[in-house]
Structure formats: C-alpha cells, structure tokens
Design a protein around this motif. Structure first.
Motif, PDB file in Angstrom:
ATOM      1  N   ALA A 153      28.511  54.291  51.211  1.00 26.71           N
ATOM      2  CA  ALA A 153      29.507  55.288  50.802  1.00 26.71           C
ATOM      3  C   ALA A 153      30.671  54.631  50.063  1.00 26.71           C
ATOM      4  O   ALA A 153      31.193  55.178  49.085  1.00 26.71           O
ATOM      5  CB  ALA A 153      30.006  56.042  52.029  1.00 26.71           C
ATOM      6  N   SER A 154      31.099  53.457  50.517  1.00 23.03           N
ATOM      7  CA  SER A 154      32.224  52.785  49.866  1.00 23.03           C
ATOM      8  C   SER A 154      31.891  52.330  48.460  1.00 23.03           C
ATOM      9  O   SER A 154      32.762  52.263  47.596  1.00 23.03           O
ATOM     10  CB  SER A 154      32.676  51.586  50.713  1.00 23.03           C
ATOM     11  OG  SER A 154      31.723  50.534  50.673  1.00 23.03           O
ATOM     12  N   ALA A 155      30.632  52.025  48.203  1.00 21.83           N
ATOM     13  CA  ALA A 155      30.233  51.594  46.862  1.00 21.83           C
ATOM     14  C   ALA A 155      30.253  52.748  45.867  1.00 21.83           C
ATOM     15  O   ALA A 155      30.460  52.534  44.668  1.00 21.83           O
ATOM     16  CB  ALA A 155      28.844  50.971  46.905  1.00 21.83           C
ATOM     17  N   HIS A 156      30.069  53.972  46.335  1.00 29.37           N
ATOM     18  CA  HIS A 156      30.032  55.122  45.447  1.00 29.37           C
ATOM     19  C   HIS A 156      31.422  55.651  45.096  1.00 29.37           C
ATOM     20  O   HIS A 156      31.540  56.452  44.163  1.00 29.37           O
ATOM     21  CB  HIS A 156      29.205  56.250  46.081  1.00 29.37           C
ATOM     22  CG  HIS A 156      27.732  56.002  46.061  1.00 29.37           C
ATOM     23  ND1 HIS A 156      27.042  55.506  47.147  1.00 29.37           N
ATOM     24  CD2 HIS A 156      26.810  56.160  45.078  1.00 29.37           C
ATOM     25  CE1 HIS A 156      25.759  55.379  46.836  1.00 29.37           C
ATOM     26  NE2 HIS A 156      25.594  55.769  45.590  1.00 29.37           N
ATOM     27  N   ASP A 157      32.445  55.249  45.813  1.00 25.85           N
ATOM     28  CA  ASP A 157      33.802  55.742  45.560  1.00 25.85           C
ATOM     29  C   ASP A 157      34.636  54.618  44.954  1.00 25.85           C
ATOM     30  O   ASP A 157      34.909  53.615  45.632  1.00 25.85           O
ATOM     31  CB  ASP A 157      34.445  56.219  46.869  1.00 25.85           C
ATOM     32  CG  ASP A 157      35.736  56.988  46.647  1.00 25.85           C
ATOM     33  OD1 ASP A 157      36.372  56.784  45.587  1.00 25.85           O
ATOM     34  OD2 ASP A 157      36.116  57.787  47.509  1.00 25.85           O
ATOM     35  N   PRO A 158      35.100  54.746  43.693  1.00 29.10           N
ATOM     36  CA  PRO A 158      35.871  53.664  43.056  1.00 29.10           C
ATOM     37  C   PRO A 158      37.152  53.309  43.794  1.00 29.10           C
ATOM     38  O   PRO A 158      37.656  52.203  43.654  1.00 29.10           O
ATOM     39  CB  PRO A 158      36.177  54.240  41.666  1.00 29.10           C
ATOM     40  CG  PRO A 158      35.154  55.293  41.438  1.00 29.10           C
ATOM     41  CD  PRO A 158      34.843  55.872  42.785  1.00 29.10           C
ATOM     42  N   ARG A 159      37.678  54.235  44.576  1.00 26.06           N
ATOM     43  CA  ARG A 159      38.949  53.983  45.267  1.00 26.06           C
ATOM     44  C   ARG A 159      38.865  52.769  46.181  1.00 26.06           C
ATOM     45  O   ARG A 159      39.825  52.002  46.302  1.00 26.06           O
ATOM     46  CB  ARG A 159      39.326  55.222  46.079  1.00 26.06           C
ATOM     47  CG  ARG A 159      40.698  55.186  46.710  1.00 26.06           C
ATOM     48  CD  ARG A 159      41.134  56.584  47.041  1.00 26.06           C
ATOM     49  NE  ARG A 159      40.212  57.211  47.963  1.00 26.06           N
ATOM     50  CZ  ARG A 159      40.483  57.427  49.259  1.00 26.06           C
ATOM     51  NH1 ARG A 159      41.638  57.035  49.763  1.00 26.06           N
ATOM     52  NH2 ARG A 159      39.620  58.023  50.039  1.00 26.06           N
ATOM     53  N   TYR A 160      37.719  52.571  46.839  1.00 26.77           N
ATOM     54  CA  TYR A 160      37.601  51.474  47.796  1.00 26.77           C
ATOM     55  C   TYR A 160      37.412  50.127  47.110  1.00 26.77           C
ATOM     56  O   TYR A 160      37.475  49.088  47.776  1.00 26.77           O
ATOM     57  CB  TYR A 160      36.440  51.752  48.757  1.00 26.77           C
ATOM     58  CG  TYR A 160      36.648  53.033  49.524  1.00 26.77           C
ATOM     59  CD1 TYR A 160      37.767  53.197  50.341  1.00 26.77           C
ATOM     60  CD2 TYR A 160      35.762  54.098  49.395  1.00 26.77           C
ATOM     61  CE1 TYR A 160      37.980  54.384  51.023  1.00 26.77           C
ATOM     62  CE2 TYR A 160      35.968  55.288  50.081  1.00 26.77           C
ATOM     63  CZ  TYR A 160      37.080  55.427  50.887  1.00 26.77           C
ATOM     64  OH  TYR A 160      37.306  56.601  51.553  1.00 26.77           O
ATOM     65  N   THR A 161      37.196  50.144  45.810  1.00 26.96           N
ATOM     66  CA  THR A 161      37.185  48.911  45.031  1.00 26.96           C
ATOM     67  C   THR A 161      38.525  48.655  44.374  1.00 26.96           C
ATOM     68  O   THR A 161      39.048  47.540  44.405  1.00 26.96           O
ATOM     69  CB  THR A 161      36.084  48.974  43.947  1.00 26.96           C
ATOM     70  OG1 THR A 161      34.813  49.183  44.568  1.00 26.96           O
ATOM     71  CG2 THR A 161      36.043  47.690  43.141  1.00 26.96           C
ATOM     72  N   VAL A 162      39.134  49.716  43.812  1.00 31.39           N
ATOM     73  CA  VAL A 162      40.358  49.562  43.025  1.00 31.39           C
ATOM     74  C   VAL A 162      41.580  49.300  43.900  1.00 31.39           C
ATOM     75  O   VAL A 162      42.373  48.388  43.619  1.00 31.39           O
ATOM     76  CB  VAL A 162      40.582  50.817  42.151  1.00 31.39           C
ATOM     77  CG1 VAL A 162      41.915  50.720  41.417  1.00 31.39           C
ATOM     78  CG2 VAL A 162      39.443  50.983  41.156  1.00 31.39           C
TER      79      VAL A 162
END
Length: 336
Positions: free
Chosen positions: A313-322
């Motif tokens: 799930a974290s890989a699909h949401d850019p927020r958890y990378t940015v």
C-alpha cells in the motif's frame, strides 16, 4: 517560465497585485506523480511471499525449541518440534519456488554468493539449514520404524546423525527466522524500509511466539515448559518491538493501520496478546494450552501478512515516498 508550466510543476497560481509585485499563491500540495504512476514501483510478490515469511520463521523457531527440548531430556516435545520445523520449511520453500515460477530459478541463485544481496544470502541460509533439519527429522521418524529398520546400517547411521543434525539446524535457525526482515527492509518500499531497525526484532519475536505456540499444540502438556516460555517471551518481544517500530516509522506507519494491513495488524496484536495471556494463566488444561498456541501461531501469520500488505500500500501512494524525503532534507539542512 509560463503560467502553464508553473501550474504543472507546483500546482501554484501567479497573481499580480498593484504596488506589491508578483506573489506566488501555492495551495496545499497534492501528492501525484507523472502520468498517475507511483514514485516507487510496488513489489511483484503475491500471497506466496508472506506465507514464505511466516513458515520460515516457524521452522527456525521450532528447530531452536527442538534443540532445547533435546538437551533438557524432553523427547516428545523434541519430536513434535522437529516435525513442525520440517513441515514448515517444506511449505516455505514451496511458497518461494511457486512465487519464482520455476524451480530452476532457486537453483540458479546458488550459482553465486553475493553478501550484499539479502536474497542471495537467504538462499544459501535455507540451503544450509534444510539438510541438517532433514537429518534431525529423519532420526525422529526412524524411531517410529520397526526394529529391523532401526538396526540396519542406514538406520544406525541416521540415528547417530539425528542429534548433531538438530544442533546444527538450531545454530542456523536464528538466521532463518530473521533474514526475511532484512529482505523486506533492503527494498525501496517506504513502509518496509522505514522499519529497518526494528523489523528483525519483530520477526524474531513473532517466530518464537509461533513456534512456542505450535509446541503447545503438538507437544504433550507435561513437557510444555520450554514451549510455553518461548511462546510468552516471543510474544512480549514481538509486541514491544512492534510498538517501537510504529513510533520510529513516522508517516510510513500509516499503511499498517489502514485497510487490509490495518485489519490484519489489529488481529495480530489481539491474537498474540490473548495467546500469551492464556499460556501464562492456564497451565494445566490441554485444551486451553492448545487454543493459546493456535492464537499465537495465527497472530504470527497475521503479523507477516499485515507487514506485506502495508508495504504494498505504501508503494502505491506517493505521499509515503515524498514526505520522508522532505523530512530528511529538512533535517540535513537545518543548523546543528
């Protein structure tokens, strides 16, 4: 730079006010990416991998339990733990090879030994653990055979090698139970990578809780002391390390509390805590001990599946990378 480019890059607007020059009016950031694609590519792994993670931990913990029972003179607990270890490692290897697609791919990974690759190291760990665990289990199965089989030359040789095989398997077992955490955290998947310090402790505690729980299920009540202690100790380590991990992960811990991962993580916490309390409070009931063991084992499985789904799930949401990248940039640029 044209107004259209400004909108594309920052989502901002330019507004000219009399006597005050130009001001950039920037709304709240919307975490999107080019062409709607994720910043980090999600892992292609399927449900085989969390099963592989869980069964590998169960096998490693059960080998440790079997060695302890052997040294303590508890033959029935030793036998049940070794049989559980063999079944679990067989299931773990099946899940891994099924995910790889072709059995030959596992063999191909043995062509090289790359210490900087968790997958390569893990392949060699499993390859070293499997034969010694098989020797130990073969010795247990030999004890169930008729006397002519046990007294034959192959039977005597297997009987002699059983105990040393179990000891060597127990020495490798901690690596079997923990290397999968390194395998996950060595990726760029936000929720996995953010847990790199604590996840090995969570997985080791979870493996101990599961193997101790299966010891309560499969072993006799009068020899359940080591299994009970292992189960309770593993549950305490898993719950404590998981709490610390969620605090240190920051925003990357959010997927572990939402959706499928959140449901599984809640179930894991409840089952592990309930199983540990049952193992401590009820020591004389065979049924209650078995139910506590099943709860601990199920909680361990839920932990692995919850962590797997949280990472995806974290890989699909850019927020958890940015957001973590910006936080690291701000920390590095701030004066010390």
């Amino acid at each position: 730079m044209t107004e259209q480019n400004v909108r594309r890059r920052g989502g901002g607007k330019r507004k000219r006010q009399r006597g005050r020059g130009e001001q950039a009016m920037v709304p709240d950031a919307e975490f999107t990416s080019y062409y709607g694609r994720p910043v980090v590519k999600a892992s292609p792994w399927q449900a085989d991998i969390p099963a592989y993670l869980f069964l590998g931990g169960l096998a490693g913990g059960s080998s440790l339990l079997a060695a302890g029972a052997d040294l303590a003179g508890l033959p029935r607990q030793r036998r049940s733990a070794r049989l559980v270890a063999s079944g679990a490692i067989a299931g773990s290897l099946f899940a891994l090879i099924h995910d790889l697609g072709r059995p030959a791919r596992f063999h191909h990974m043995l062509r090289v030994a790359k210490v900087t690759s968790p997958m390569s190291v893990g392949t060699w760990i499993l390859s070293a653990y499997g034969p010694f665990n098989a020797l130990a289990t073969g010795g247990e199965l030999l004890g169930l055979m008729p006397d002519p089989v046990r007294r034959s030359r192959p039977g005597r040789m297997l009987g002699v090698a059983g105990r040393p095989g179990g000891i060597v398997a127990a020495l490798i077992a901690p690596a079997v139970a923990s290397y999968t955490a390194v395998l996950l955290t060595d990726t760029a998947t936000p929720s996995w990578h953010a847990a790199k310090r604590e996840l090995p402790f969570v997985f080791v505690g979870s493996a101990a809780a599961a193997s101790g729980g299966m010891g309560l299920v499969a072993g006799p009540l009068d020899e359940s002391g080591p299994a009970r202690n292992m189960a309770v100790g593993g549950a305490v380590l898993e719950l404590g390390a998981s709490r610390i991990m969620q605090h240190s992960m920051g925003i990357a811990a959010e997927p572990l509390r939402q959706g499928t991962a959140g449901t599984l993580h809640t179930a894991a916490t409840a089952l592990t805590a309930t199983g540990a309390l049952g193992a401590v409070a009820v020591r004389r009931s065979r049924i209650a001990s078995a139910l506590s063991g099943l709860a601990l084992t199920a909680g361990s499985a839920c932990t692995r599946f919850a962590m797997f789904h949280a990472g995806q799930a974290s890989a699909h949401d850019p927020r958890y990378t940015v957001v973590p990248q910006r936080e690291r940039r701000d920390r590095e640029s701030s004066p010390t």
